[in-house]
Design an enzyme around this catalytic site. Sequence first.
Site, PDB file in Angstrom:
ATOM      1  N   CYS A 144       0.861  -1.186   0.000  1.00 50.59           N
ATOM      2  CA  CYS A 144       0.000   0.000   0.000  1.00 50.59           C
ATOM      3  C   CYS A 144       0.892   1.229   0.000  1.00 50.59           C
ATOM      4  O   CYS A 144       2.070   1.151  -0.358  1.00 50.59           O
ATOM      5  CB  CYS A 144      -0.982  -0.026   1.169  1.00 50.59           C
ATOM      6  N   ARG A 203      -3.406  -0.613   5.427  1.00 52.90           N
ATOM      7  CA  ARG A 203      -4.017  -1.681   4.636  1.00 52.90           C
ATOM      8  C   ARG A 203      -3.106  -2.888   4.443  1.00 52.90           C
ATOM      9  O   ARG A 203      -3.520  -4.032   4.675  1.00 52.90           O
ATOM     10  CB  ARG A 203      -4.446  -1.129   3.267  1.00 52.90           C
ATOM     11  N   ASP A 253      -7.935   3.879   1.252  1.00 54.18           N
ATOM     12  CA  ASP A 253      -7.070   4.076   2.413  1.00 54.18           C
ATOM     13  C   ASP A 253      -7.874   4.716   3.550  1.00 54.18           C
ATOM     14  O   ASP A 253      -8.404   5.823   3.380  1.00 54.18           O
ATOM     15  CB  ASP A 253      -5.902   4.978   2.020  1.00 54.18           C
TER      16      ASP A 253
END
Length: 394
Positions: free
Chosen positions: A249, A255, A360
């Site tokens: 990420c 994440r 996100d």
Amino acid sequence: MNPHYILNCVKMEKLSILYRIWNEEEEIMLVLKDPGLRKLEKFIANNPLIHSTILHWTGSMWGIGCRLSSSETIARIETLKQRADKQGFIALIPDMSVLEQDKIPAPIRPLMNQYWPGNLTLIFNYDDPQFAGIKRGNKVALRVPSDPALRALISLLGEPLISTSVNVSGLMPEENYERIVRNYDSWFDFALLPSSREMKRPSEPSTIIEYIGSEESGSNDDIKCLREGSIPFYEIKQAFQLPVVMFVCSANICRSPMAEKLFRKMIREHNLGLATDSCGLLPGGRMISLESLQLLLERGIIDAEQHISKQVTPQLISSSWLILTMEERQRDLLRSAYPNNARRIWTLNEIVDEQGDIDDPFGNNLESYKKTCEIIEDRLRRLTEKLKNNELRI
């Protein structure tokens, strides 16, 4: 003997593409430098290289080779190298799809996916009569070279290209193009050269691995290192035993660490022979976000608090069998930065046939984190099912 160059083209703009090398007495070889696909297609249509010896750059080493079907040219190369047998010949293929998939031993398919194209040569049992002339027992040495022009040439030839180092047997392989022309000029009929920038790269030998099946060893499947080159054997051994799924990420604090820890839990529960890791596009050194940590602790993943973010590196990409990003933008950046690894880089959504990004949650409330975590869990469960049912195709 210093060769000189003369034009073999009608149009001046082709000067840097196609020329012939001569010495004072005779023509030595035809040279094609850094061609595009169209020029290469046109060249092969007019020059099929049926019995030609070919100087080529694999992306890491210079080699001499020829069409696999040309037994007389293979014999000529053996004579030039003063070698008594065909040991050491590697068959270069454009990609693993040209092989019959059901004939490839299942335990080494992840290694092919991970390291091809690249600097790994694999030796294994492969039952195909076209390789009969270069087999040792029933085993053949295969590699997908990293140089895209060479892969294109092999595709256009319609058959593998045998390859071996440029040297007399017992001497060190030649690593410099100018010395090859000076000392081995008469060996070659044709040369496919990379760009000038590529030609300045230092040579790196491939790592050569032999696959030992359980029927040979009498115990478990295994691999043996015959020569350690640019890829460390310990890395290949680890990839053979536990292929790594890497999650990526932006910062590796929300994440991707959630995905890494959740997937590690799932593969242990389902006894899948995989390992997990994660990284980000931004510089590392940060702890996991408190919200991500809370959600993982609620799921019994207590080692999540030990997570420290890290930034993606070429080594992390090389050592991963599958790279899964949270966003299409991240996928595209990695594919652009690591073109030879592009087919192993997907978004987590698309690997389970979904579209779009996984947003996100950084800077948002806990509910936003929960929503993201639930989406990641769903995608990972579906990925686990694909792996269990042998349905994953990369």
